[in-house]
Motif scaffolding. Sequence first.
Motif, PDB file in Angstrom:
ATOM      1  N   LYS A  12     -43.146 -80.523  -9.433  1.00  0.00           N
ATOM      2  CA  LYS A  12     -44.522 -81.581  -9.745  1.00  0.00           C
ATOM      3  C   LYS A  12     -45.222 -81.734  -8.658  1.00  0.00           C
ATOM      4  CE  LYS A  12     -45.017 -85.988 -12.040  1.00  0.00           C
ATOM      5  NZ  LYS A  12     -44.606 -87.169 -12.556  1.00  0.00           N
ATOM      6  N   VAL A  16     -49.184 -80.366  -8.690  1.00  0.00           N
ATOM      7  CA  VAL A  16     -50.474 -81.055  -8.366  1.00  0.00           C
ATOM      8  C   VAL A  16     -51.152 -80.773  -7.005  1.00  0.00           C
ATOM      9  CG1 VAL A  16     -51.017 -83.594  -7.554  1.00  0.00           C
ATOM     10  CG2 VAL A  16     -49.312 -83.235  -9.193  1.00  0.00           C
ATOM     11  N   VAL A  47     -44.439 -75.757 -16.376  1.00  0.00           N
ATOM     12  CA  VAL A  47     -45.380 -77.050 -16.455  1.00  0.00           C
ATOM     13  C   VAL A  47     -44.970 -78.013 -17.210  1.00  0.00           C
ATOM     14  CG1 VAL A  47     -47.710 -77.781 -16.073  1.00  0.00           C
ATOM     15  CG2 VAL A  47     -47.020 -75.572 -15.279  1.00  0.00           C
ATOM     16  N   PHE A  51     -45.456 -82.070 -17.048  1.00  0.00           N
ATOM     17  CA  PHE A  51     -46.801 -82.590 -17.689  1.00  0.00           C
ATOM     18  C   PHE A  51     -47.052 -82.334 -19.170  1.00  0.00           C
ATOM     19  CE2 PHE A  51     -47.314 -81.815 -12.874  1.00  0.00           C
ATOM     20  CZ  PHE A  51     -47.608 -83.031 -12.812  1.00  0.00           C
ATOM     21  N   LEU A  57     -52.061 -82.979 -16.202  1.00  0.00           N
ATOM     22  CA  LEU A  57     -52.015 -82.613 -14.854  1.00  0.00           C
ATOM     23  C   LEU A  57     -53.385 -83.248 -14.048  1.00  0.00           C
ATOM     24  CD1 LEU A  57     -50.566 -81.237 -12.249  1.00  0.00           C
ATOM     25  CD2 LEU A  57     -51.225 -79.006 -13.407  1.00  0.00           C
TER      26      LEU A  57
END
Lengths: 205, 205
Positions: A12, A16, A47, A51, A57
């Motif tokens: 995660k 980002v 992903v 998200f 995202l």
Amino acid sequence: MAKKGYHHGDLKRALVDGALRLIEEKGPTGFTLSEAAREAGVTPAAVYRHFDGREDLIAEAARQGFEIFADLMDYAYDKGQPSALAAFEACGRAYLAFARKYPGHYVAMFESGIGIQRTPDLHAAATRAMGVLERAAEELAAHIPADRRPPPQMFSAHIWAMSHGVVELFARGSPGTRSPFPPEDLLESGIGIYLRGLGLIRPDE
Amino acid sequence: MAKKGYHHGDLKRALVDGALRLIEEKGPTGFTLSEAAREAGVTPAAVYRHFDGREDLIAEAARQGFEIFADLMDYAYDKGQPSALAAFEACGRAYLAFARKYPGHYVAMFESGIGIQRTPDLHAAATRAMGVLERAAEELAAHIPADRRPPPQMFSAHIWAMSHGVVELFARGSPGTRSPFPPEDLLESGIGIYLRGLGLIRPDE
DNA sequence: TGTACATCAGTGAACGCGCGTTCACTGATGTAC
DNA sequence: TGTACATCAGTGAACGCGCGTTCACTGATGTAC
């Protein structure tokens, strides 16, 4: 930021971070979910474990930005004590410093087209950030004679607008317009002149 | 803006107009060569008779924007005579009026990521536009005591930054931040306070 | 400590999509004689 | 005024591309007994 084995461990965060780097580099347009995944050494499908999709995202990146932004502004404000004026000016400097230091976050927050209402989390973070500047303005307003005191939100808006304008026009190489002055100087002198106009700085200071 | 027969007649203009509408509506991200062609009732391939491609089309939109912008600023400047101060303020208002009336152009000029150096034509138009504001600032500077007169480019930059900031943050619905004040008022009062800070407006005015 | 099993966090193949761009083409227009 | 022909401004099919998203899957991890 490549993964070790089958499990990434901190995907995660890695996503980002990758998104921020890409946004910084290519603008919010150039940012791609697939590319962010590739940077993290992971399949695009992965992903979706973390998200809801591309926009989500970006929203998370923006949220983190507002969080950092609010912290910085808060810190600058406290540090600027005891003078309300000094605190206010410190906020102005902190604004520009933030934009410089976290360009990816800045773009995600203000140029990505992500609505601030998108997530309760995002909204809360944004509200907190703006609250700091407004609080600084309110305290400053107390030093202006009541009969000619503009609403505090108004001059927090003025300062914000000038700061944002300096960032967008002169702190990036974007429109080919080379800045005639360092953005920091530009903003500081601009705020100085503005505050003098409010009667908060004596003409001879 | 559908074509009549095989030949469109004014396709180049129609494409730019379509592009502007799309940019205004969806931002520079959302703009698509194919969609602009579709709007003009024409095959995407036809675009290449008039432009080198997608970017070139945006650049032309931006160029036209700077042209209009420069004209408006010029007009506002002349109209603001005889007082240098009034002329300057008129420029500020004209800036915002332009952004409001030609949002597609504004976005193409400042948010599309098109480099201003892209075309000699584009560069010339942009230079002319900025020249007007700088000229206004220079004339205004003459009224400030020489010992405390900042470089004219500096306060033309200040005004520009504040104007741009107001447009980006408060004149669009973009970041979900409802403006607490009408952008026009915000900008006008901001410029007023700023000019007072420069000593160009007497404290009691 | 060891084993069975549920849960978690990835894979990789597939999808449909619309994009920008190219190409050989053709219909429409304008011009020379 | 009429005809031949060059030029211009479109067509439409095709291309390769990378995108976001979905799906059934599988390898790794953690937990209960």
